[in-house]
Scaffold this active site. Structure first.
Site, PDB file in Angstrom:
ATOM      1  N   SER A 184      33.150  64.805  49.543  1.00 34.14           N
ATOM      2  CA  SER A 184      33.253  64.983  48.091  1.00 34.14           C
ATOM      3  C   SER A 184      32.412  66.144  47.581  1.00 34.14           C
ATOM      4  O   SER A 184      32.628  66.627  46.479  1.00 34.14           O
ATOM      5  CB  SER A 184      32.852  63.688  47.390  1.00 34.14           C
ATOM      6  OG  SER A 184      31.543  63.311  47.770  1.00 34.14           O
ATOM      7  N   ARG A 185      31.423  66.566  48.357  1.00 31.24           N
ATOM      8  CA  ARG A 185      30.579  67.685  47.910  1.00 31.24           C
ATOM      9  C   ARG A 185      29.863  68.316  49.104  1.00 31.24           C
ATOM     10  O   ARG A 185      30.002  67.843  50.236  1.00 31.24           O
ATOM     11  CB  ARG A 185      29.549  67.233  46.854  1.00 31.24           C
ATOM     12  CG  ARG A 185      28.702  66.057  47.270  1.00 31.24           C
ATOM     13  CD  ARG A 185      28.016  65.438  46.041  1.00 31.24           C
ATOM     14  NE  ARG A 185      27.685  64.050  46.263  1.00 31.24           N
ATOM     15  CZ  ARG A 185      26.551  63.620  46.791  1.00 31.24           C
ATOM     16  NH1 ARG A 185      25.627  64.475  47.146  1.00 31.24           N
ATOM     17  NH2 ARG A 185      26.335  62.340  46.964  1.00 31.24           N
TER      18      ARG A 185
ATOM     19  N   SER B 196      21.369  67.441  62.561  1.00 31.02           N
ATOM     20  CA  SER B 196      20.478  68.303  61.780  1.00 31.02           C
ATOM     21  C   SER B 196      19.425  68.897  62.701  1.00 31.02           C
ATOM     22  O   SER B 196      19.041  68.278  63.697  1.00 31.02           O
ATOM     23  CB  SER B 196      19.777  67.495  60.691  1.00 31.02           C
ATOM     24  OG  SER B 196      18.732  68.259  60.121  1.00 31.02           O
TER      25      SER B 196
ATOM     26  N   TYR C 118      15.128  59.865  58.935  1.00 32.67           N
ATOM     27  CA  TYR C 118      16.239  60.833  58.985  1.00 32.67           C
ATOM     28  C   TYR C 118      16.308  61.490  60.372  1.00 32.67           C
ATOM     29  O   TYR C 118      17.374  61.589  60.982  1.00 32.67           O
ATOM     30  CB  TYR C 118      16.006  61.880  57.890  1.00 32.67           C
ATOM     31  CG  TYR C 118      17.079  62.935  57.769  1.00 32.67           C
ATOM     32  CD1 TYR C 118      18.316  62.650  57.182  1.00 32.67           C
ATOM     33  CD2 TYR C 118      16.855  64.240  58.214  1.00 32.67           C
ATOM     34  CE1 TYR C 118      19.289  63.631  57.048  1.00 32.67           C
ATOM     35  CE2 TYR C 118      17.822  65.229  58.086  1.00 32.67           C
ATOM     36  CZ  TYR C 118      19.039  64.922  57.507  1.00 32.67           C
ATOM     37  OH  TYR C 118      20.007  65.900  57.375  1.00 32.67           O
TER      38      TYR C 118
ATOM     39  N   ILE D  48      20.500  74.376  54.717  1.00 33.99           N
ATOM     40  CA  ILE D  48      21.731  74.802  54.038  1.00 33.99           C
ATOM     41  C   ILE D  48      21.604  74.482  52.547  1.00 33.99           C
ATOM     42  O   ILE D  48      21.111  73.406  52.181  1.00 33.99           O
ATOM     43  CB  ILE D  48      22.957  74.045  54.622  1.00 33.99           C
ATOM     44  CG1 ILE D  48      22.995  74.127  56.153  1.00 33.99           C
ATOM     45  CG2 ILE D  48      24.251  74.554  53.996  1.00 33.99           C
ATOM     46  CD1 ILE D  48      23.109  75.497  56.758  1.00 33.99           C
TER      47      ILE D  48
HETATM   48  P1  NAP Z   1      25.202  65.978  50.101  1.00 34.54           P
HETATM   49  O1  NAP Z   1      25.515  67.174  49.298  1.00 34.54           O
HETATM   50  O2  NAP Z   1      24.179  65.011  49.642  1.00 34.54           O
HETATM   51  O3  NAP Z   1      26.591  65.184  50.389  1.00 34.54           O
HETATM   52  C1  NAP Z   1      26.607  64.007  51.129  1.00 34.54           C
HETATM   53  C2  NAP Z   1      28.026  63.508  51.239  1.00 34.54           C
HETATM   54  O4  NAP Z   1      28.009  62.257  51.969  1.00 34.54           O
HETATM   55  C3  NAP Z   1      28.658  63.207  49.895  1.00 34.54           C
HETATM   56  O5  NAP Z   1      30.033  63.498  49.941  1.00 34.54           O
HETATM   57  C4  NAP Z   1      28.447  61.716  49.751  1.00 34.54           C
HETATM   58  O6  NAP Z   1      29.404  61.164  48.871  1.00 34.54           O
HETATM   59  C5  NAP Z   1      28.650  61.246  51.187  1.00 34.54           C
HETATM   60  N1  NAP Z   1      28.055  59.941  51.465  1.00 34.54           N
HETATM   61  C6  NAP Z   1      26.754  59.589  51.336  1.00 34.54           C
HETATM   62  N2  NAP Z   1      26.601  58.285  51.645  1.00 34.54           N
HETATM   63  C7  NAP Z   1      27.829  57.822  51.990  1.00 34.54           C
HETATM   64  C8  NAP Z   1      28.327  56.553  52.387  1.00 34.54           C
HETATM   65  N3  NAP Z   1      27.521  55.491  52.518  1.00 34.54           N
HETATM   66  N4  NAP Z   1      29.649  56.420  52.649  1.00 34.54           N
HETATM   67  C9  NAP Z   1      30.482  57.488  52.520  1.00 34.54           C
HETATM   68  N5  NAP Z   1      30.075  58.704  52.150  1.00 34.54           N
HETATM   69  C10 NAP Z   1      28.763  58.870  51.886  1.00 34.54           C
HETATM   70  O7  NAP Z   1      24.745  66.385  51.585  1.00 34.54           O
HETATM   71  P2  NAP Z   1      24.951  67.744  52.405  1.00 34.54           P
HETATM   72  O8  NAP Z   1      23.750  68.572  52.231  1.00 34.54           O
HETATM   73  O9  NAP Z   1      26.291  68.320  52.154  1.00 34.54           O
HETATM   74  O10 NAP Z   1      24.868  67.158  53.901  1.00 34.54           O
HETATM   75  C11 NAP Z   1      26.023  66.803  54.637  1.00 34.54           C
HETATM   76  C12 NAP Z   1      25.598  66.447  56.049  1.00 34.54           C
HETATM   77  O11 NAP Z   1      24.912  67.551  56.644  1.00 34.54           O
HETATM   78  C13 NAP Z   1      24.629  65.269  56.114  1.00 34.54           C
HETATM   79  O12 NAP Z   1      24.912  64.472  57.247  1.00 34.54           O
HETATM   80  C14 NAP Z   1      23.276  65.940  56.272  1.00 34.54           C
HETATM   81  O13 NAP Z   1      22.357  65.111  56.902  1.00 34.54           O
HETATM   82  C15 NAP Z   1      23.653  67.144  57.111  1.00 34.54           C
HETATM   83  N6  NAP Z   1      22.704  68.255  57.021  1.00 34.54           N
HETATM   84  C16 NAP Z   1      22.482  68.878  55.832  1.00 34.54           C
HETATM   85  C17 NAP Z   1      21.593  69.946  55.800  1.00 34.54           C
HETATM   86  C18 NAP Z   1      21.309  70.711  54.537  1.00 34.54           C
HETATM   87  O14 NAP Z   1      20.475  71.634  54.593  1.00 34.54           O
HETATM   88  N7  NAP Z   1      21.941  70.422  53.416  1.00 34.54           N
HETATM   89  C19 NAP Z   1      20.937  70.349  56.950  1.00 34.54           C
HETATM   90  C20 NAP Z   1      21.192  69.683  58.130  1.00 34.54           C
HETATM   91  C21 NAP Z   1      22.085  68.643  58.148  1.00 34.54           C
HETATM   92  P3  NAP Z   1      29.139  59.789  48.015  1.00 34.54           P
HETATM   93  O15 NAP Z   1      27.711  59.819  47.580  1.00 34.54           O
HETATM   94  O16 NAP Z   1      30.128  59.829  46.930  1.00 34.54           O
HETATM   95  O17 NAP Z   1      29.428  58.681  48.981  1.00 34.54           O
END
Ligand code: NAP
Length: 243
Positions: free
Chosen positions: A15-16, A138, A151, A184
């Site tokens: 979703s985002r 991650s 985490y 990211i």
């Molecule tokens: P984000 O913007 O917070 O988005 C998280 C996504 O996961 C949303 O679509 C959220 O939608 C969904 N989600 C959360 N809990 C959920 C649940 N219980 N069931 C179904 N969907 C769920 O996070 P992001 O930064 O894009 O990160 C995405 C992935 O990359 C994660 O696994 C994160 O750990 C990993 N990551 C991110 C970074 C970074 O720098 N941003 C770095 C390394 C790894 P809803 O809340 O509507 O469910």
């Protein structure tokens, strides 16, 4: 050029942020993408931006919701070729202050969920003797981070899971890989204190934070035929923050 026409891809957390970018990338390569997350309004918005992709709201930490949701997807689409396990959360705190519910929730959403989703795609993938599972871990799962023990444990767990499943299903031509993003720019990292953000930026060889598209490009490669002989691998997309 990578062409995924005719392939069904399910992306969790679509979703985002990173998940949305992955969904858009696979869609623009021709895949028929199914969007999974909890917030229906945001899912709908993402779907509309992609010309009406199927949405399947669910909490990926619930075995029952995942089973029901994935059954519906397979009923509607007939198959699943690509699964991207991207949904994830943080509940940061130093270990001494970390509550049991914050440990449990992070492990459930980030790690337990991929057992459920993967289990539900294995049979159809085995039947067609082809499949791609890509798990988003991650850099924190590789190097650790103060205040993120829950985490980091969940993200390191994803790597062990991936390597084991890759061995289990390799003979069926199903590959299972990890993409490990660094820092990211998304909602998740926007929550980090500015001092932490500055500290992290200083440790990145390429001197910039990554974009969601940087991660989506790595996923596209692993989802494609170009990566047919790559399995059990961890692809770091960290700009050299971790080598
Ligand atoms: P984000 O913007 O917070 O988005 C998280 C996504 O996961 C949303 O679509 C959220 O939608 C969904 N989600 C959360 N809990 C959920 C649940 N219980 N069931 C179904 N969907 C769920 O996070 P992001 O930064 O894009 O990160 C995405 C992935 O990359 C994660 O696994 C994160 O750990 C990993 N990551 C991110 C970074 C970074 O720098 N941003 C770095 C390394 C790894 P809803 O809340 O509507 O469910």
């Amino acid at each position: 050029m990578i062409d995924l026409t005719g392939q069904v891809a399910v992306v969790t957390g679509a979703s985002r942020g990173i998940g949305r970018a992955i969904a858009e990338k696979l869609h623009s390569a021709g895949a028929d993408v199914v969007l999974v997350a909890r917030n229906q309004a945001l899912l709908k918005e993402t779907s509309n931006a992609m010309g009406g992709a199927m949405v399947m709201p669910m909490d990926v930490s619930s075995a029952d919701e995942v089973q029901v949701g994935f059954r519906k997807i397979i009923q509607e689409k007939g198959k699943i070729d690509i699964l991207v396990n991207n949904a994830g959360i943080t509940r940061d705190n130093l270990l001494l202050r970390l509550k049991e519910e914050d440990i449990q929730r992070v492990l459930d959403v980030n790690l337990k969920s991929i057992f459920f989703t993967s289990k539900n795609v294995l049979r159809p993938m085995m039947k067609q003797r082809k499949g791609r599972i890509i798990n988003i871990s991650s850099v924190i799962g590789l190097m650790g981070n103060s205040g993120q023990s829950n985490y980091a444990a969940s993200k390191a767990g994803i790597i062990g899971f991936t390597k084991s499943l890759a061995r289990e299903v390799g003979s069926r031509n199903i590959t299972v890989n990890v993409v490990a993003p660094g820092f990211i720019e998304t909602d998740m990292t926007a929550e980090l204190p500015e001092t932490v953000q500055k500290e992290m930026a200083a440790s990145i060889a390429l001197g910039r934070f990554g974009s969601t598209e940087d991660v989506a490009n790595a996923v596209l490669f692993l989802a494609s035929d170009l990566a047919a002989y790559v399995t059990g691998e961890v692809m770091n997309v960290t700009g050299g923050m971790y080598m």
